[in-house]
Design a protein around this motif. Structure first.
Motif: not given
Lengths: 332, 286
Positions: B49-55, B62-72
């Motif tokens: 989210t900080p990456q998205i807010v900044a740009d 880097p690529w983060v798998w955490d979001n998908y893992a968290r949702v699943l």
């Protein structure tokens, strides 16, 4: 029926020559056959008719009944108010805004999606390598659920969202807008999202219609020296008429009851001011969430009557030929 | 003239024509408009989210798998997928079963009132089913069906019946009369004819109406929103909507959840696209 047949049979056997028995027997057979036919007709159609009547037609009747009461949904409705709910609806500026928004969406969808879909369908009907892939990609928005589309665009179009950031980055910062919060802009933003979502449906229908246009006609035109564009203009388009009219009809009905994308994409505050409300969101907001069940049902009846009248007018003047052709042409 | 014709027809046959650069440019533009937002959402799910807010428009680094893992693993994603699946399959089964029986009668039987019955079904295409959602809710409440799969399945079957009958009837009518006579001579009744000959022959049309019913049910929002208050019964669209309004600050998580919710419909459609377009051809024939 069952008792008369043997009598007939007996009488025939007694008075007529042996050959005379046969018509009588056949008629009893025919009666049994007719009976069986009716059992089959009733048995096969009843489940569909019951489900259809119960969950589509009966609720509409109830909507009219409930709309005559002031009712919070608890216990049976008792506070009869006649047509007051209807009067109230047409006096509410928010509802009038919703009507205007529905009109914008109905006509905006027809005028914008129609030409785009026609162009894309003609393009994707040409034979070129990779056509199947391009078709699939063009259908993607239509396949996605309204809710996911709504949330996606909500994130892209929010004040600090991607679109505005991109515009800043390429020097268009002056054109940055509060796409979903500005009360004058939001309905047009939503029209854009709806167009993005549903133009694929028009393309699918038109491509299906195009594949019914005999290839020989195009070849014959080509032999006569017609250009690709002339062929489309004078042969393909006229033959697509029925498909285009059916799409217009479905698009109109869909636009009148549009709910999901509006509900998800625009925040309740903007909706409640009328800027982005439609008849359907207004109905659910007031009837279900504010528990003004009588009032909500009156809005439902208005929505229903408007759609029904629009459908009948459309049917009467544009669709009749198509439906007749479709039914009689195929049943024979 | 002959040369012209030869040239034209060879131009038509060739997969790549002289105008192909323009054709491809336009096709690419169409594809870009269609899928860029979707690709953005899927890729956004790999950022923080900080990456998205900044740009907002950048690539993951880097690529983060955490979001998908968290949702699943942590959300109700699987439960909601299961609920959506049960409801969509139930709806599809009901629509095909009831639709083919009714359409068979309307197509293959001659009887008084047949056209009245057909018009009666097509009436359902004339008005929006959504208009009756409030009284429908009240009726389902009185029937004690609220918060059950049936509260979604039964009305969805009813909503979908008109379109199903309209698509299936011409298809079933087109089956040659000779086949029915042959079946009758072999001692097969009309029901046997339906079962052994009509159903196998009309599989493409059945698949089409089945797919349309499945997708409509899978994507449905308004009806489940009203009748499935119990969170354990929520379908995917309700889940996505709740997740996005519950964790408003977790943009990356919302993007990941939205992407995962898109996936089944996209896969399903990729496999079924030919069927849908093919099946609609009969329906839009003028």
């Amino acid at each position: 029926m069952t008792s008369t047949n043997p009598t007939l049979d007996l009488a025939g056997g007694a008075t007529a020559p042996p050959a005379g028995r046969r018509p009588a027997k056949r008629s009893s057979y025919r009666a049994a056959e007719t009976r069986r036919k009716w059992y089959e007709i009733i048995g096969l159609t009843t489940p569909a008719v019951i489900v259809y009547v119960m969950f589509v037609l009966v609720p509409i009747g109830f909507a009219f009944y409930y709309s005559l009461f002031r009712w919070r949904g608890v216990g049976p409705p008792t506070d009869y108010v006649g047509f007051d709910n209807y009067v109230l609806a047409f006096q509410d500026p928010i509802f009038l805004d919703a009507l205007r928004n529905n009109a914008i969406i109905v006509f905006g969808s027809l005028l914008i999606q129609g030409p785009i879909a026609l162009g894309v369908a003609l393009l994707l009907n040409r034979s070129f390598r990779g056509r199947t892939l391009f078709r699939l990609l063009a259908f993607v928005p239509y396949v996605l659920a309204e809710v996911t589309v709504g949330i996606m665009w909500k994130l892209l179009l929010s004040d600090a969202g991607t679109l505005n950031a991109l515009m800043e980055a390429v020097g268009l910062g002056g054109l940055v807008q509060a796409w979903l919060a500005d009360l004058d802009i939001v309905i047009w933003t939503l029209l854009f999202v709806l167009t993005w979502k549903y133009v694929g449906f028009a393309i699918i229908l038109l491509l299906a219609g195009l594949s019914n246009v005999p290839q020989e006609l195009n070849e014959a035109a080509a032999i006569d020296g017609a250009s690709w564009w002339q062929t489309q203009r004078h042969i393909t388009l006229p033959l697509l008429g029925p498909t285009i009219r059916i799409w217009m009809f479905l698009s109109m009905i869909g636009s009148l009851q549009v709910f999901d994308i509006i509900w998800v994409t625009s925040v309740p505050a903007v909706r409640s001011l009328g800027a982005s409300a439609t008849m359907a969101t207004y109905m659910v907001d007031n009837g279900f969430f504010a528990r003004l069940w009588g009032y909500g049902n009156a809005v439902a009846v208005i929505l229903f009557v408007i759609s029904f009248v629009a459908a009948l007018i459309f049917q009467r003047f544009l669709l009749r030929r198509d439906i007749q052709g479709a039914v009689t042409g195929r049943a024979k | 003239m002959t040369a012209n014709a030869m040239q034209s027809s060879s131009v038509n046959r060739r997969p790549i024509t002289w105008s192909s650069p323009l054709t491809y440019a336009l096709a690419l533009a169409v594809a870009a408009v269609s899928i860029t937002p979707v690709v953005y959402v899927v890729i956004g799910g790999f950022r923080t989210t900080p990456q998205i807010v900044a740009d907002p428009a950048g690539l993951p680094s880097p690529w983060v798998w955490d979001n998908y893992a968290r949702v699943l693993t942590q959300s109700n994603f699987w439960q909601q997928t299961f609920n959506s699946g049960v409801i969509a399959l139930g709806t599809t089964l009901g629509v095909v079963l009831l639709g083919v029986s009714a359409a068979f009668v309307l197509a293959r039987y001659t009887f008084r009132g047949r056209e009245v019955l057909y018009t009666f079904f097509t009436l359902g295409l004339l008005f929006p089913a959504g208009a009756a959602i409030l009284p429908l809710y009240l009726m389902l409440r009185d029937l004690n069906l609220i918060n059950s799969y049936y509260a979604v399945i039964l009305p969805q079957v009813a909503f979908q019946l008109p379109l199903t009958v309209v698509i299936l009837r011409p298809f079933l009518s087109a089956i040659p009369r000779e086949l029915e006579d042959a079946a009758a001579i072999d001692g097969t009744g009309r029901i046997g004819f339906l079962w052994r000959i009509v159903l196998p022959l009309s599989r493409p049309a059945l698949v089409t109406v089945g797919i349309l019913a499945f997708v409509a049910s899978w994507n449905a929002f308004l009806l489940p929103l009203l009748v499935l208050g119990d969170a354990s019964l929520h379908t995917l669209p309700l889940g996505v909507q709740n997740f996005s309004s519950q964790y408003t600050s977790d943009t990356a998580g919302i993007l990941a959840f939205t992407s995962l919710a898109m996936l089944p419909a996209l896969l399903f459609f990729t496999f079924a696209e030919k069927q849908i377009v093919g099946g609609l051809q009969g329906a839009v024939k003028g």
